[in-house]
Design a protein around this motif. Structure first.
Motif, PDB file in Angstrom:
ATOM      1  N   LEU A 248      -1.802   7.416  10.901  1.00 26.75           N
ATOM      2  CA  LEU A 248      -2.739   6.294  10.817  1.00 26.75           C
ATOM      3  C   LEU A 248      -3.928   6.434  11.755  1.00 26.75           C
ATOM      4  N   PHE A 249      -3.916   7.466  12.624  1.00 27.53           N
ATOM      5  CA  PHE A 249      -5.141   7.780  13.368  1.00 27.53           C
ATOM      6  C   PHE A 249      -6.167   8.428  12.439  1.00 27.53           C
ATOM      7  N   PHE A 250      -5.662   9.043  11.369  1.00 28.65           N
ATOM      8  CA  PHE A 250      -6.529   9.653  10.348  1.00 28.65           C
ATOM      9  C   PHE A 250      -6.014   9.211   8.972  1.00 28.65           C
ATOM     10  N   PRO A 251      -6.212   7.938   8.637  1.00 35.30           N
ATOM     11  CA  PRO A 251      -5.634   7.402   7.396  1.00 35.30           C
ATOM     12  C   PRO A 251      -6.234   8.059   6.159  1.00 35.30           C
ATOM     13  N   PRO A 252      -5.437   8.201   5.106  1.00 34.07           N
ATOM     14  CA  PRO A 252      -5.951   8.789   3.864  1.00 34.07           C
ATOM     15  C   PRO A 252      -6.978   7.888   3.191  1.00 34.07           C
ATOM     16  N   LYS A 253      -7.842   8.492   2.369  1.00 34.26           N
ATOM     17  CA  LYS A 253      -8.893   7.716   1.692  1.00 34.26           C
ATOM     18  C   LYS A 253      -8.315   6.776   0.644  1.00 34.26           C
ATOM     19  N   GLY A 254      -7.291   7.225  -0.050  1.00 29.00           N
ATOM     20  CA  GLY A 254      -6.741   6.442  -1.148  1.00 29.00           C
ATOM     21  C   GLY A 254      -5.472   5.715  -0.775  1.00 29.00           C
ATOM     22  N   CYS A 255      -4.507   5.733  -1.677  1.00 31.66           N
ATOM     23  CA  CYS A 255      -3.219   5.084  -1.429  1.00 31.66           C
ATOM     24  C   CYS A 255      -2.462   5.834  -0.339  1.00 31.66           C
ATOM     25  N   PRO A 256      -1.931   5.146   0.660  1.00 30.91           N
ATOM     26  CA  PRO A 256      -1.235   5.838   1.747  1.00 30.91           C
ATOM     27  C   PRO A 256       0.031   6.565   1.295  1.00 30.91           C
ATOM     28  N   PHE A 257       0.571   6.201   0.124  1.00 30.14           N
ATOM     29  CA  PHE A 257       1.801   6.824  -0.354  1.00 30.14           C
ATOM     30  C   PHE A 257       1.533   7.984  -1.313  1.00 30.14           C
ATOM     31  N   ALA A 258       0.266   8.241  -1.640  1.00 31.46           N
ATOM     32  CA  ALA A 258      -0.071   9.205  -2.690  1.00 31.46           C
ATOM     33  C   ALA A 258       0.519  10.594  -2.444  1.00 31.46           C
ATOM     34  N   ALA A 259       0.497  11.061  -1.193  1.00 27.92           N
ATOM     35  CA  ALA A 259       0.968  12.418  -0.888  1.00 27.92           C
ATOM     36  C   ALA A 259       2.463  12.595  -1.158  1.00 27.92           C
ATOM     37  N   ARG A 260       3.221  11.501  -1.202  1.00 25.50           N
ATOM     38  CA  ARG A 260       4.670  11.588  -1.406  1.00 25.50           C
ATOM     39  C   ARG A 260       5.102  11.037  -2.764  1.00 25.50           C
ATOM     40  N   CYS A 261       4.159  10.613  -3.556  1.00 30.89           N
ATOM     41  CA  CYS A 261       4.469   9.884  -4.786  1.00 30.89           C
ATOM     42  C   CYS A 261       4.575  10.822  -5.988  1.00 30.89           C
TER      43      CYS A 261
END
Length: 318
Positions: A248-261
């Protein structure tokens, strides 16, 4: 955005680092929000002065912290710690303060209250210490009690007693309770409303029945699928969610769960999802509910994009 109604038992669930404790500390006036508002009984506490915040924390909010073994002051007697809530108040006498302390100790099920009143925390069992913590939270009769994993360090039997006590006190005093827990069994048994957080965002919220039986977000589905069931066979591997939560110091641009979804699309990685309303109580933040998303087992026919209406309808090619 979420709402807790009077007399309601709500729970916040999500992985470590999702922002659960931060949100409740802001609600309790212990942390300052960088933006947004916290409305309690029609009053915006984010605009309160320090004096108003002190009165709010003393009179309107109760806290039950995670570890009763370390949350109590080992150098102070139990009675004095309960009475600390009344420090600085001129509308109650010393005798009345002691009577209130003994009354709340009886209410939370502490036996032989005159003796316990004079004891130090190390003389009490873990379950009794947690009852003292609940007594401290409730002695001023607050409208809302915040519980941050209140049974983590307790054994299963004592945990059940403490949870039953919270329900009993909720019904007796008419207060609202919001609790952080990782125990889905506790959620199914006790709660009215569930708020699911991931990566600093609320990804789904609704009643217990809606969250468990009409799941609308892939993280919630994975969370529910990861627990053992009565028909789980010996040696059968439990489901897991591959990967790790976002930094969360470098939050993703889109959905926070996208990388694991497993359902992730290109739009999920580039754009934060709109909030989709499914019923009056149930909503989710997931692009799978968009009208142009492919049909999956997660898609609901009745989804309405409430954020899209607020910010301007999204174009079909977006």
């Amino acid at each position: 955005d979420f709402q807790i109604n009077q007399g309601e038992f709500a729970v916040v669930v999500g992985p470590s680092g999702a922002g659960k404790t931060t949100v409740l500390n802001i609600l309790g006036g212990m942390d300052t929000a960088s933006e947004g508002r916290v409305i309690v009984d029609g009053q915006d506490i984010t605009s309160y002065s320090q004096k108003q915040l002190t009165a709010y924390r003393r009179d309107d909010i109760g806290f039950v912290f995670q570890d009763p073994m370390t949350s109590l002051n080992p150098t102070m007697r139990v009675g004095a710690q309960i009475e600390e809530v009344f420090l600085g108040r001129t509308d109650v006498t010393k005798k009345e303060v002691k009577e209130k302390a003994l009354e709340i100790m009886r209410l939370v099920g502490i036996s032989d209250v005159e003796k316990r009143y004079k004891q130090y925390p190390h003389e009490l069992s873990g379950g009794m210490k947690q009852r003292v913590m609940i007594a401290i939270a409730l002695v001023s009769r607050p409208g809302l009690v915040i519980c941050d994993e209140p049974t983590t360090s307790l054994d299963v039997t004592i945990e059940a007693q403490i949870l039953d006590l919270l329900l009993e006190l909720r019904d007796k005093l008419g207060m609202s309770i919001i609790m952080i827990t990782h125990d889905l069994g506790v959620i199914a048994r006790m709660c009215d409303r569930v708020i699911v957080m991931y990566g600093g965002k609320i990804v789904e919220k609704g009643t217990v029945q809606e969250i468990f039986y009409d799941t609308a977000h892939p993280y919630t589905k994975g969370l529910i699928g990861s627990i053992a069931k009565l028909d789980t066979k010996k040696g059968e591997r439990l489901q897991s969610i591959e990967g790790t939560p976002p930094d969360l110091f470098f939050p993703p641009k889109g959905c926070p769960f996208a990388a694991r979804c497993a359902y992730a699309m290109d739009v999920c990685k580039e754009n934060p999802p709109y909030q989709y309303k499914l019923t009056d109580e149930h909503s989710t933040n997931c692009w799978l509910q968009h009208e142009f998303a492919p049909d999956t087992d997660m898609k609901k026919d009745n989804a309405v994009a409430i954020e899209a209406k607020k910010e301007g309808e999204v174009k079909a090619d977006e």
